[in-house]
Scaffold this active site. Structure first.
Site, PDB file in Angstrom:
ATOM      1  CB  CYS A  32       6.632  24.072  61.594  1.00  0.00           C
ATOM      2  SG  CYS A  32       4.535  24.802  61.534  1.00  0.00           S
ATOM      3  CG  ASP A  33      10.035  23.054  59.822  1.00  0.00           C
ATOM      4  OD1 ASP A  33      10.144  22.650  61.344  1.00  0.00           O
ATOM      5  OD2 ASP A  33       9.363  22.613  59.412  1.00  0.00           O
ATOM      6  CB  CYS A  84       4.759  24.821  58.650  1.00  0.00           C
ATOM      7  SG  CYS A  84       4.266  25.379  59.919  1.00  0.00           S
TER       8      CYS A  84
END
Length: 306
Positions: free
Chosen positions: A134-135, A131
């Site tokens: 997300c990161d 992701c």
């Protein structure tokens, strides 16, 4: 806990189905770990009517708020099994709940595809991610790689270019498979370099991922030093746990459904990315449409089988 309908999955298909089920006054609940599913991870969605540009998280919150406005019961747990007993479906959850329902709507969508590389699981959360949304911020001013050729890989690379110093895209084939708008965006970005006809054959590092071993040399070496790797090779239908229901699947593992989203098993419908419907387009809008059609069909079924 007894329901007329249990919607398994809280992504766009499940939430849309819940909105329609509420309007039909169907006693139901939505069961799912994460509202929005994979949609919630999308950095930007630019093709949903009424939204010129919106994050997947924000669109998820809008859909959930709409469902919540009807007082929908949301059970934030993962379904682990379904079996039929005495003309009712019994659903067990990871949290130990046992729910029964007259009808089931499967809307669990898809799960991230994995590389299948040796030691892949060891590096998850330690340099390997599924992701980018997300990161990405963990890799500010660092060198990263994105694996994949479709829209998810292209948009991940573009978004990572906003924070990372260098981005490599590793493509198994000889061309991209995504929309031309994203392809052009990637090709014009000086931070991004593409390696076509290349696969990952190994991941290396001590406590964290430090390098990838490539199937063929680039710039004189088959080892590519990176701080992070983002796997964006698409997704697979979340159907493996449904084997005991004797559902009919296509060769790719998607549930076969009729025009009204019903399956080959009485009392079970399916909607969204888990199905073979909507000409395999698998977009947020088609998931919403399938969920709505399913609720309409379930309402008719329940009326006939009071």
């Amino acid at each position: 806990m007894n329901y007329n309908l249990l919607i398994i999955g809280s992504g766009p298909a499940g939430l849309s189905a819940s909105i329609y089920a509420s309007r039909y006054k169907i006693n139901h609940a939505v069961l799912g770990e994460l509202p929005g599913g994979l949609m919630s991870e999308a950095h930007k969605i630019c093709n949903f009517p009424s939204e010129v540009e919106i994050s997947g998280f924000d669109l998820t919150m809008k859909m959930k708020a709409h469902a919540d406005s009807f007082g929908t019961e949301m059970i934030m747990e993962k379904a682990t099994s379904i079996e039929k007993k005495n003309n009712l479906y019994v659903v067990k959850t990871a949290g130990g709940k046992e729910l029964t329902a007259k009808t089931i709507l499967l809307a669990t969508g898809t799960v991230h595809g994995h590389l299948g590389a040796p030691e892949e699981s060891r590096f998850v959360g330690h340099g390997l991610s599924y992701c980018a949304t997300c990161d990405a911020l963990f890799y500010k001013n660092k060198t990263v790689a994105v694996i994949g050729s479709g829209n998810s890989a292209l948009t991940a690379a573009r978004d990572l270019a906003e924070v990372a110093e260098r981005i490599y895209i590793i493509v198994r084939g000889n061309e991209f498979k995504g929309e031309m708008a994203w392809v052009d965006s990637v090709k014009s970005n000086p931070k991004i370099e593409v390696f076509f006809n290349t696969t990952i054959v190994g991941l290396e590092g001590a406590e964290r991922l430090e390098a990838m071993k490539l199937s063929q040399p680039h710039n004189g070496s088959d080892n590519l030093t990176v701080s992070g790797v983002f796997v964006e090779i698409g997704s697979k239908p979340d159907t493996l746990w449904l084997g005991n229901l004797n559902l009919e699947f296509n060769k790719s593992g998607y549930i076969k459904v009729k025009a009204n989203q019903s399956t080959n098993q009485e009392g079970i419908w399916a909607a969204g990315d888990i199905t073979d419907a909507s000409n395999n387009l698998r977009q947020v809008i088609t998931a919403c449409a399938e969920g709505s059609v399913a609720s309409s069909s379930i309402f008719e079924y329940l009326q006939k089988n009071k």
